[in-house]
Structures are given as structure tokens and as C-alpha cells.
Motif scaffolding. Structure first.
Motif, PDB file in Angstrom:
ATOM      1  N   GLY A 109      -5.031  -9.094  -2.828  1.00 26.63           N
ATOM      2  CA  GLY A 109      -5.277  -7.690  -2.865  1.00 26.63           C
ATOM      3  C   GLY A 109      -3.964  -7.055  -3.727  1.00 26.63           C
ATOM      4  N   PRO A 110      -4.100  -5.787  -3.646  1.00 28.40           N
ATOM      5  CA  PRO A 110      -5.066  -4.931  -2.943  1.00 28.40           C
ATOM      6  C   PRO A 110      -6.617  -4.741  -3.600  1.00 28.40           C
ATOM      7  CG  PRO A 110      -3.560  -3.599  -4.350  1.00 28.40           C
ATOM      8  CD  PRO A 110      -3.164  -4.853  -4.602  1.00 28.40           C
ATOM      9  N   SER A 111      -7.381  -3.941  -2.993  1.00 33.41           N
ATOM     10  CA  SER A 111      -8.662  -3.592  -3.603  1.00 33.41           C
ATOM     11  C   SER A 111      -9.471  -5.224  -3.622  1.00 33.41           C
ATOM     12  CB  SER A 111      -8.798  -2.925  -4.731  1.00 33.41           C
ATOM     13  OG  SER A 111      -9.890  -2.816  -5.164  1.00 33.41           O
ATOM     14  N   THR A 112     -10.321  -5.176  -4.514  1.00 29.54           N
ATOM     15  CA  THR A 112     -11.079  -6.505  -4.395  1.00 29.54           C
ATOM     16  C   THR A 112     -10.458  -7.757  -4.553  1.00 29.54           C
ATOM     17  OG1 THR A 112     -12.866  -5.029  -5.387  1.00 29.54           O
ATOM     18  CG2 THR A 112     -13.311  -7.359  -5.577  1.00 29.54           C
ATOM     19  N   GLY A 113      -9.225  -7.397  -5.529  1.00 24.50           N
ATOM     20  CA  GLY A 113      -8.303  -8.584  -5.625  1.00 24.50           C
ATOM     21  C   GLY A 113      -8.806  -9.809  -6.256  1.00 24.50           C
ATOM     22  N   SER A 114      -8.444 -10.852  -5.516  1.00 22.48           N
ATOM     23  CA  SER A 114      -9.028 -12.129  -5.649  1.00 22.48           C
ATOM     24  C   SER A 114      -9.838 -12.838  -4.739  1.00 22.48           C
ATOM     25  CB  SER A 114      -7.708 -13.107  -6.114  1.00 22.48           C
ATOM     26  OG  SER A 114      -6.940 -12.451  -7.146  1.00 22.48           O
ATOM     27  N   PRO A 115     -11.182 -12.738  -4.736  1.00 23.47           N
ATOM     28  CA  PRO A 115     -11.699 -12.876  -3.605  1.00 23.47           C
ATOM     29  C   PRO A 115     -11.809 -14.671  -2.893  1.00 23.47           C
ATOM     30  CG  PRO A 115     -12.902 -11.545  -4.799  1.00 23.47           C
ATOM     31  CD  PRO A 115     -11.699 -12.046  -5.673  1.00 23.47           C
ATOM     32  N   THR A 116     -11.425 -15.440  -4.024  1.00 28.64           N
ATOM     33  CA  THR A 116     -11.459 -16.922  -3.713  1.00 28.64           C
ATOM     34  C   THR A 116      -9.974 -17.361  -3.625  1.00 28.64           C
ATOM     35  OG1 THR A 116     -11.683 -17.563  -6.124  1.00 28.64           O
ATOM     36  CG2 THR A 116     -13.718 -17.076  -4.544  1.00 28.64           C
ATOM     37  N   ASP A 117      -9.150 -16.574  -3.482  1.00 29.07           N
ATOM     38  CA  ASP A 117      -7.624 -17.191  -3.664  1.00 29.07           C
ATOM     39  C   ASP A 117      -7.093 -17.009  -2.350  1.00 29.07           C
ATOM     40  OD1 ASP A 117      -7.740 -18.286  -6.212  1.00 29.07           O
ATOM     41  OD2 ASP A 117      -7.201 -16.467  -7.409  1.00 29.07           O
ATOM     42  N   PRO A 118      -5.949 -17.395  -1.818  1.00 29.51           N
ATOM     43  CA  PRO A 118      -5.257 -17.430  -0.668  1.00 29.51           C
ATOM     44  C   PRO A 118      -4.098 -16.264  -0.802  1.00 29.51           C
ATOM     45  CG  PRO A 118      -4.227 -19.402  -1.642  1.00 29.51           C
ATOM     46  CD  PRO A 118      -5.677 -19.145  -2.521  1.00 29.51           C
TER      47      PRO A 118
END
Length: 385
Positions: A109-118
């Protein structure tokens, strides 16, 4: 004889929640936590529980608060953006002292950021995301087996301290699969149950916020068994709103003290080769796995380094951290953010030890090689002193 299960981290959350007695889940799908909702949707009806997919995250958080007040252990699961939306309800649960469990599977993040990353970027949101002065209990395991164990403990803490408890994971831990051996202890864990009834005189009003109760926590009785008022406003013993400044101060002190005074009991952590360590690595979640490997490699090269792995992130294990700072020369804090937890370690650094921050925000794990490089660099500095 036990049994071996090959579990994903998110599956372990669902399995453990049901074992702990969770019978209500309200949530909204969001990567990388969705498998928890899928598991609960499939398995809760089999044990007489209820799953509801809500319209958004705030309604999900509000629904589990209502279910808990009605006497049912409840949980929701989300990730960073959804967790942000839940903060108002978390504050309500803190003020109203409602036991619930919120799972936050961290992503970039922030926001949508990286949905599939730790990521580990929610460490401070977990602590201070909701407004006002408050305490929070947050647990962060680092293996799938620990996910199972500490999901159950999250429910226990919620009941013991009448508070929302945050269970933190990161995307890597949530989606990895590991063998978990189920022996007697895992099949029969300690489960703190909700008090169902209180002995009350006829027409006596139950005082859910009686602050003179032993251990500072008055057991919650489910609505329907007795009468009481619930509000997010400052309230008196019966739960009705108050504007009395003395009472307001007492409520805030109560919410703080019931967790702060028992921080040592709440604190859970693991240590590896700490006793003679001149260098201590402090790491949590998936990064702790890399740190453990790095420490083992460094030890094979005769470098006196150890690992401290906090599982209870909040409240901070202050006493133990102060002792580590006193007895070591260098502290290394690797974390997948811009350095959120290291600030807390620095705040405790009265001994003025060197604290080295290793951060990474690329959506990739901090590797054992990266941590080992810092360990070696710090050891060279010590050797040259």
C-alpha cells in the motif's frame, strides 16, 4: 496418534477459528484474505454457524460486533484497504468492550497498492488506526502452525480482555502451505468460553461496565439473557452515555489499564540463541523466517547473533525488549515497510545501543542473504572497535 494436514495459512485461520468456537463470520472478499471467507462460507454451516457476505468492510465489522453482543464468537477478515475502512467499528468495539477478532492480511500500500505482494505496512495502522487513546492486542505468527495456534489465542484474548483482537498475517504467510502435525494439544487447546448467565436479582440491571470488577474486566453476558445498554459514547457502569468529566477520565483509564497492566501476560515471543548474542535480530511474520536462516548461517561462521521474534506485536513486550537492548551491542530490525517497528525499538533504547534498520517496500520478501549481509557488516564493526 496424531494426524498431519497440509494447510495454507488462510485455511489455518478458518480451521482454528471454528475450533475456538467462532460461529459467525461477516466479510467482503479482498486479496489476499479471500480464502478465509471462502473457508468460512463452506465450513461454518457444517457446525451450525452463519456466514454472511456483506456489502462492504465497515458493515462487515459492524455485523460481527452485533453478533458478539448477541453471544456468538465472531470474526472478519480483510486486507489493507478494507482494514482501513473497518477502523471506525474497531474503535466502537474498543469503547463498548466487545470481544471480536479482526484478521488483517497485509499487502502493499497505500491505497490499492500491490494486492498480490507481501507487506508489513499496516503495523502502525494496527496500533493507531482508530482515533482516540486506546490499547490494542495484536498477534502476528510466522508459520502456518503458529497461525493455527495464535488464531485460537486471539479468540481467547478477545474474551479474556473484552476487546477486539487483531490477527496479522502477510500475503506470503497467508498463501504458503506447510505440514501441520495435530497432536493432543492442538486437538484440545485451551478455549475461553463466553459467560452465558450472571446471578442477578429480579429487575436488577446488569452493569456491563462495572470497573470495580476483579482483573479490571467485567465478564460480558449475551444480550437476551439480561438487560444492558451499549454505546460508543463515554458511558456509566450501565452503559448509558455520560458527560461527567470524572467518569470520562475513568473510562479511558480503564480501557488503557485492562491491557497495559497485563502486557507481560499478553506478550508472546520466541527467542533463538539470545543468551550470548552480541547482535540481536528482531523480526516478525514472514521476515522472521528469513531472519532465522540468516542467524543460523551467521552462527556457523562463529558470529554471536540471536533472533527475537515477537508474536504479540501489541502491546509491545517492553520489559524483554529493554533487556535485549541492555545486554546486546547491536539490534537489527528487518521489516517490509519504511521502518515502522524500529521506531518503537528506538524509543526504548535508553542504553543507546546501535540500531540498524533494514527495510524493503518492493513487494518482495527480505531474503536471508540480505539479513546476513547486515549481520556480517555489523560484526565487522564490532570487531574493529
Amino acid at each position: 496418534m496424531g494426524k498431519m494436514l497440509f494447510l495454507q495459512g488462510n485455511e489455518a485461520v478458518g480451521l482454528a477459528a471454528i475450533k475456538a468456537g467462532c460461529r459467525f463470520f461477516a466479510g467482503y472478499p479482498i486479496t489476499p484474505s479471500t480464502e478465509i471467507a471462502e473457508y468460512m462460507a463452506r465450513e461454518l454451516p457444517k457446525v451450525g454457524g452463519t456466514f454472511i457476505q456483506m456489502e462492504d468492510e465497515l458493515s462487515s465489522a459492524s455485523a460481527i460486533i452485533g453478533a458478539s453482543l448477541a453471544g456468538t464468537k465472531s470474526m472478519t477478515a480483510t486486507s489493507g484497504p478494507g482494514f482501513s475502512l473497518m477502523q471506525e467499528a474497531i474503535g466502537y468495539a474498543i469503547m463498548a468492550e466487545v470481544p471480536t477478532v479482526f484478521v488483517d492480511v497485509m499487502r502493499g500500500g497505500p491505497s490499492t497498492g500491490s494486492p498480490t505482494d507481501p507487506s508489513q505496512g499496516d503495523i502502525m495502522q494496527i496500533r493507531w488506526g482508530t482515533h482516540g487513546d486506546h490499547q490494542i492486542i495484536a498477534l502476528y505468527p510466522s508459520t502456518v502452525e503458529e497461525v493455527y495456534i495464535y488464531t485460537i489465542e486471539a479468540f481467547n484474548y478477545a474474551e479474556m480482555y473484552r476487546t477486539p483482537v487483531i490477527l496479522a498475517l502477510d500475503e506470503t504467510l497467508a498463501h504458503m502451505r506447510e505440514n501441520v502435525y495435530f497432536d493432543y494439544d492442538k486437538e484440545n487447546p485451551r478455549i475461553i468460553e463466553r459467560l452465558k448467565e450472571r446471578e442477578l436479582d429480579e429487575d436488577e440491571l446488569f452493569l456491563p461496565y462495572d470497573m470495580n470488577y476483579q482483573r479490571l474486566v467485567n465478564p460480558l453476558v449475551e444480550m437476551g439473557k439480561t438487560r444492558f445498554h451499549v454505546s460508543g459514547l463515554f458511558h456509566d457502569e450501565s452503559g448509558f452515555p455520560t458527560s461527567d468529566p470524572n467518569r470520562i477520565a475513568k473510562v479511558l483509564e480503564h480501557l488503557d489499564a485492562k491491557i497495559r497492566l497485563y502486557a507481560e501476560e499478553i506478550s508472546i515471543y520466541n527467542e533463538y540463541l539470545i543468551q550470548d548474542a552480541q547482535i540481536v535480530v528482531i523480526a516478525f511474520g514472514s521476515v522472521a523466517r528469513s531472519a532465522l536462516r540468516a542467524v543460523k548461517q551467521a552462527r556457523s561462521d562463529k558470529i554471536p547473533v540471536g533472533l527475537f521474534k515477537p508474536i504479540t506485536l501489541w502491546p509491545l513486550p517492553t520489559s524483554r525488549l529493554k533487556m535485549l537492548l541492555k545486554n546486546s551491542q547491536i539490534i537489527i530490525v528487518p521489516e517490509m515497510n519504511k521502518g515502522q517497528y524500529v521506531r518503537e525499538i528506538s524509543r526504548l533504547n535508553k542504553a543507546n545501543r546501535h540500531i540498524e534498520s533494514l527495510t524493503k517496500t518492493t513487494g518482495k520478501l527480505i531474503t536471508s542473504e540480505e539479513i546476513l549481509d547486515v549481520i556480517v557488516k555489523m560484526w565487522i564493526q564490532i570487531s574493529e572497535m
